[in-house]
Design a protein around this motif. Structure first.
Motif, PDB file in Angstrom:
ATOM      1  N   TRP A  23      26.661  44.966  46.930  1.00  0.00           N
ATOM      2  CA  TRP A  23      28.143  44.336  47.199  1.00  0.00           C
ATOM      3  C   TRP A  23      28.047  43.368  48.229  1.00  0.00           C
ATOM      4  CZ3 TRP A  23      32.007  42.947  44.367  1.00  0.00           C
ATOM      5  CH2 TRP A  23      33.027  42.432  44.955  1.00  0.00           C
ATOM      6  N   GLN A  52      36.554  37.136  46.243  1.00  0.00           N
ATOM      7  CA  GLN A  52      36.322  38.021  45.387  1.00  0.00           C
ATOM      8  C   GLN A  52      35.849  37.807  44.165  1.00  0.00           C
ATOM      9  OE1 GLN A  52      40.433  40.088  46.001  1.00  0.00           O
ATOM     10  NE2 GLN A  52      39.427  41.435  47.337  1.00  0.00           N
ATOM     11  N   LEU A  56      32.392  39.149  42.765  1.00  0.00           N
ATOM     12  CA  LEU A  56      32.480  40.094  41.424  1.00  0.00           C
ATOM     13  C   LEU A  56      31.321  39.601  40.367  1.00  0.00           C
ATOM     14  CD1 LEU A  56      35.977  41.117  40.610  1.00  0.00           C
ATOM     15  CD2 LEU A  56      33.927  42.573  40.743  1.00  0.00           C
ATOM     16  N   HIS A  59      27.899  40.000  41.926  1.00  0.00           N
ATOM     17  CA  HIS A  59      27.499  41.323  41.698  1.00  0.00           C
ATOM     18  C   HIS A  59      27.312  41.851  40.262  1.00  0.00           C
ATOM     19  CE1 HIS A  59      26.956  45.211  42.931  1.00  0.00           C
ATOM     20  NE2 HIS A  59      27.821  45.890  42.550  1.00  0.00           N
ATOM     21  N   VAL A  93      34.235  41.130  33.200  1.00  0.00           N
ATOM     22  CA  VAL A  93      34.241  42.037  34.628  1.00  0.00           C
ATOM     23  C   VAL A  93      34.348  43.328  33.924  1.00  0.00           C
ATOM     24  CG1 VAL A  93      35.669  42.550  36.569  1.00  0.00           C
ATOM     25  CG2 VAL A  93      35.074  40.072  36.068  1.00  0.00           C
ATOM     26  N   LEU A  97      31.845  46.486  34.396  1.00  0.00           N
ATOM     27  CA  LEU A  97      32.295  47.521  35.410  1.00  0.00           C
ATOM     28  C   LEU A  97      32.092  48.977  34.653  1.00  0.00           C
ATOM     29  CD1 LEU A  97      35.440  46.113  37.501  1.00  0.00           C
ATOM     30  CD2 LEU A  97      33.095  46.739  38.259  1.00  0.00           C
ATOM     31  N   ALA A 113      33.539  46.976  44.056  1.00  0.00           N
ATOM     32  CA  ALA A 113      33.566  46.059  43.144  1.00  0.00           C
ATOM     33  C   ALA A 113      34.898  46.377  42.425  1.00  0.00           C
ATOM     34  CB  ALA A 113      32.371  45.998  42.044  1.00  0.00           C
ATOM     35  N   ARG A 114      35.118  47.713  41.938  1.00  0.00           N
ATOM     36  CA  ARG A 114      36.588  48.045  41.404  1.00  0.00           C
ATOM     37  C   ARG A 114      37.541  47.705  42.085  1.00  0.00           C
ATOM     38  NH1 ARG A 114      35.111  50.882  36.887  1.00  0.00           N
ATOM     39  NH2 ARG A 114      36.785  52.598  36.627  1.00  0.00           N
ATOM     40  N   TRP A 117      38.479  44.122  41.869  1.00  0.00           N
ATOM     41  CA  TRP A 117      38.858  43.790  40.545  1.00  0.00           C
ATOM     42  C   TRP A 117      40.341  44.070  40.269  1.00  0.00           C
ATOM     43  CZ3 TRP A 117      39.511  40.421  37.155  1.00  0.00           C
ATOM     44  CH2 TRP A 117      40.076  40.747  35.904  1.00  0.00           C
ATOM     45  N   TRP A 151      43.119  36.113  40.385  1.00  0.00           N
ATOM     46  CA  TRP A 151      41.967  36.001  39.451  1.00  0.00           C
ATOM     47  C   TRP A 151      42.088  34.556  39.145  1.00  0.00           C
ATOM     48  CZ3 TRP A 151      41.304  34.653  34.587  1.00  0.00           C
ATOM     49  CH2 TRP A 151      42.034  35.139  33.696  1.00  0.00           C
TER      50      TRP A 151
END
Length: 165
Positions: A23, A52, A56, A59, A93, A97, A113-114, A117, A151
């Motif tokens: 990350w 972010q 994301l 990653h 995404v 995840l 990551a969570r 998001w 986002w």
């Protein structure tokens, strides 16, 4: 290089603090791309959304067991495809995840990551309505603003920054 390491305790099972290397590498790369593009001021809400969204994308595009950092130079086209306007980025995404959760459980990389998001999805930003134009060739009227999930502002910023790298 393992995707996670510890703070010197000799391994994640030795009780050491797990360091989310994958990350952190993705976020570092995203920060460099956004700073080089210089589209928004670092530290702004828009910058954070772009950071972010790009982190994301970087990653989650990487395979979970892949070598950290080895992907940077050769994956830009893939990141551009994932961040393109006509792509369903939020479902992608969510799927990635969930796949990470199912395959490896909760680790520090997945936790960050969570969190990213969740922040992108739950934070709303007042910005120009990019989708409300009747003519795609007409300029955006920046006085007509609406509330958007972060986002929706961060993803186009990430995509444009990748193009300008």
């Amino acid at each position: 290089m393992l995707p996670e390491s510890t703070n010197g305790a000799g391994g994640t099972s030795g009780g050491g603090l797990a360091v989310p290397m994958a990350w952190l590498c993705a976020e570092y790369l995203a920060d460099g791309v956004l700073r080089a593009a210089a589209l928004v001021a670092p530290g702004s809400l828009e910058y954070r959304a772009g950071l972010q969204a790009l982190a994301l994308t970087v990653h989650l595009a990487e395979e979970p067991d892949g070598p950290a950092g080895a992907w940077a130079a050769c994956r830009v086209d893939e990141w551009l495809r994932h961040t393109a306007y006509d792509r369903p980025w939020p479902p992608w995404v969510e799927e990635r995840l969930a796949a990470r959760q199912a395959s490896g459980g909760e680790g520090p990389d997945l936790a960050l990551a969570r969190t990213a998001w969740r922040q992108l999805r739950d934070t709303w930003i007042r910005a120009a309505d990019l989708d409300g134009r009747t003519d795609p060739e007409s300029p955006v009227d920046e006085t007509e603003q609406i509330w958007l999930p972060a986002w929706k502002l961060g993803l186009p910023l990430a995509h444009l920054s990748l193009h300008l790298r």
